[in-house]
Design an enzyme around this catalytic site. Structure first.
Site, PDB file in Angstrom:
ATOM      1  N   HIS A  89      51.036  36.134  36.991  1.00 48.82           N
ATOM      2  CA  HIS A  89      50.256  37.191  37.733  1.00 48.82           C
ATOM      3  C   HIS A  89      48.792  36.560  37.831  1.00 48.82           C
ATOM      4  CE1 HIS A  89      48.746  41.516  38.258  1.00 48.82           C
ATOM      5  NE2 HIS A  89      47.854  40.920  37.646  1.00 48.82           N
ATOM      6  N   CYS A 121      38.061  43.038  39.628  1.00 53.54           N
ATOM      7  CA  CYS A 121      38.034  42.665  38.475  1.00 53.54           C
ATOM      8  C   CYS A 121      36.866  43.346  37.980  1.00 53.54           C
ATOM      9  CB  CYS A 121      37.848  41.287  38.274  1.00 53.54           C
ATOM     10  SG  CYS A 121      37.492  40.449  36.802  1.00 53.54           S
TER      11      CYS A 121
END
Lengths: 302, 302
Positions: free
Chosen positions: B205, B238
């Site tokens: 991932h 993020c």
């Protein structure tokens, strides 16, 4: 996976970068390039001695060269012809870059010449530069495919290099002009030309047009390349891909090398500072990632 | 360089993507995920059965699952606890994903538990899911470093996997949660865990936070990974890097594999069409590159 041989990063912000921008003030160009030099980059393609009609963005080439801090750095300019080469000699640059496309169609469209005609011009420029003791590097545009002709075999590249080495040229930039290369192809092409021309120098000029820029850098490194072109913030763009990113981003490449313990010259934090200043100067969000995210090794407060 | 073993692309647009967006309408979520399924993606993390208070963006998880076209595709949801696992069973998903951080600090900050407490919860979820004959995959967050603790050795990862395999868990997503990984580290960590746990399944991932996303995919592929998470258009982001890109972009990964002749399921052009529709839906420029530049092999008129 990797040995730890030092990488030479060649900054092309002043040429491939500013050429794709609207007009950047001469003093700003000088100050950005000098900041890149101050960060420790040892090789700079600063501008191009091209016709101001063809590329008005770089019409201040002489002025830019004159004001660069030239200690501990090799300054290069692109030159399209003998006239440009004469300007380069007058400006006493350290190296010049010339260009020929591997693709006939691209070369015709770019400079309205056949590949052989371009090679003749390069030979003439090389003769002139040798009288001045200057190095000539040949950029092989569309090495990894042409937006008009598509992909081709490495033989097409080898054929052009053979004609050039026969004329005494020995330094080549394998250019992924429109960002078509993939890592598998980089591996195979680089190994191919290095095997066929063991005495020549090869560098990679990569674009991140389809997101594979840094993957291609690693593939090139693994295949033995130790000299990569890159631009601050990843500016540069591609005329065939509006909105796509440009050259591989100098500080993103430097950050990856740093994290992989591969030695290189520039100071990463100084590059990031320079890139943020360039972003303010240009007034839009640059494609560089590390300038937004910081280093992988920057710690946050829990 | 590469063998030609098929790659499984797991789409995480519905979970890791939509979780980072402002509210996306339920019908739009369903329609985008169904378009990804129609493009041939065989494995989808569609949403999360997490508390609507914690992640209001995914409060429509049941509704989303109910309307997916579930032929020829494995549908997964993230579940944070037994309650979530019960919802997943009710919705009859094919697999569930659970998460524990390798970093104690990150785990504490993320779910206010120690790593061992999280593992206890995972074991309980696994017991429940087994009664329903469902597969459990463990996402190992911060596998390649923690934004609070920094980088660490693969031993930290191995230690956590050992505790999980001892409890019968055998499928792991090595997650570069905040995009800290570099290709050298991917190579070494993947080889390390694959050697230590030869019977376990591993997927990657990856995030493109610092531009190394596709370089890390290649490093992972070369180290033997054949299952990669990705999101349409590269959405995801993020929290530690505002403005940075998110997950590796599904169609950019697919495009690279396609150009490298590595087999995979989805149709590249359908993915690009879906990504462009997602961009119109979300109303901002997505990080994906191929959606802007087109395929390397698309030809232009001279």
């Amino acid at each position: 996976m990797l040995d730890n041989e030092k990488v030479l990063l060649t900054d092309v912000t002043g040429r491939d970068g500013f050429q794709m921008e609207d007009w950047v003030e001469t003093e700003d160009k000088i100050s950005i390039i000098n900041e890149i030099i101050a960060a420790g980059v040892k090789r700079i393609e600063a501008t191009s001695f091209v016709s101001p009609k063809a590329v008005p963005q770089l019409k201040d080439a002489k002025e830019v060269i004159k004001h660069l801090n030239r200690e501990n750095v090799s300054i290069m300019t692109l030159v399209p012809n003998v006239k440009g080469a004469e300007f380069a000699l007058e400006s006493d640059v350290d190296e010049v870059n010339v260009v020929v496309s591997v693709s006939e169609t691209h070369n015709r469209k770019n400079v309205n010449k056949t590949v052989d005609e371009s090679i003749e011009g390069i030979v003439e420029i090389n003769r002139l530069m040798k009288t001045g003791g200057k190095k000539v590097n040949v950029g092989l545009a569309t090495t990894f495919g042409c937006p008009f002709e598509g992909l081709y075999d490495v033989d097409r590249v080898t054929e052009v290099i053979k004609k050039l080495t026969a004329q005494g040229l020995d330094s080549f930039m394998l250019a992924d002009t429109t960002g078509m290369a993939n890592p598998l192809q980089i591996t195979s092409f680089v190994k191919g030309v290095k095997a066929d021309f063991p005495d020549a120098d090869f560098s990679l000029h990569l674009h991140n047009t389809r997101g594979m820029g840094l993957a291609n850098v690693i593939a090139g490194y693994d295949a033995g390349i130790r000299n990569f072109d890159a631009s601050l913030g990843g500016i540069g763009g591609c005329p065939f891909a509006p909105g796509a990113t440009g050259n591989v981003c100098l500080e993103d490449v430097a950050h990856m090398l740093y994290q992989m313990n591969i030695p290189m010259d520039p100071d990463l934090n100084q590059l990031i500072t320079a890139s943020k200043r360039l972003e303010r100067l240009l007034g839009y969000k640059l494609p560089g990632q590390v300038m937004k995210a910081g280093l992988s090794t920057d710690l946050h407060q829990a």
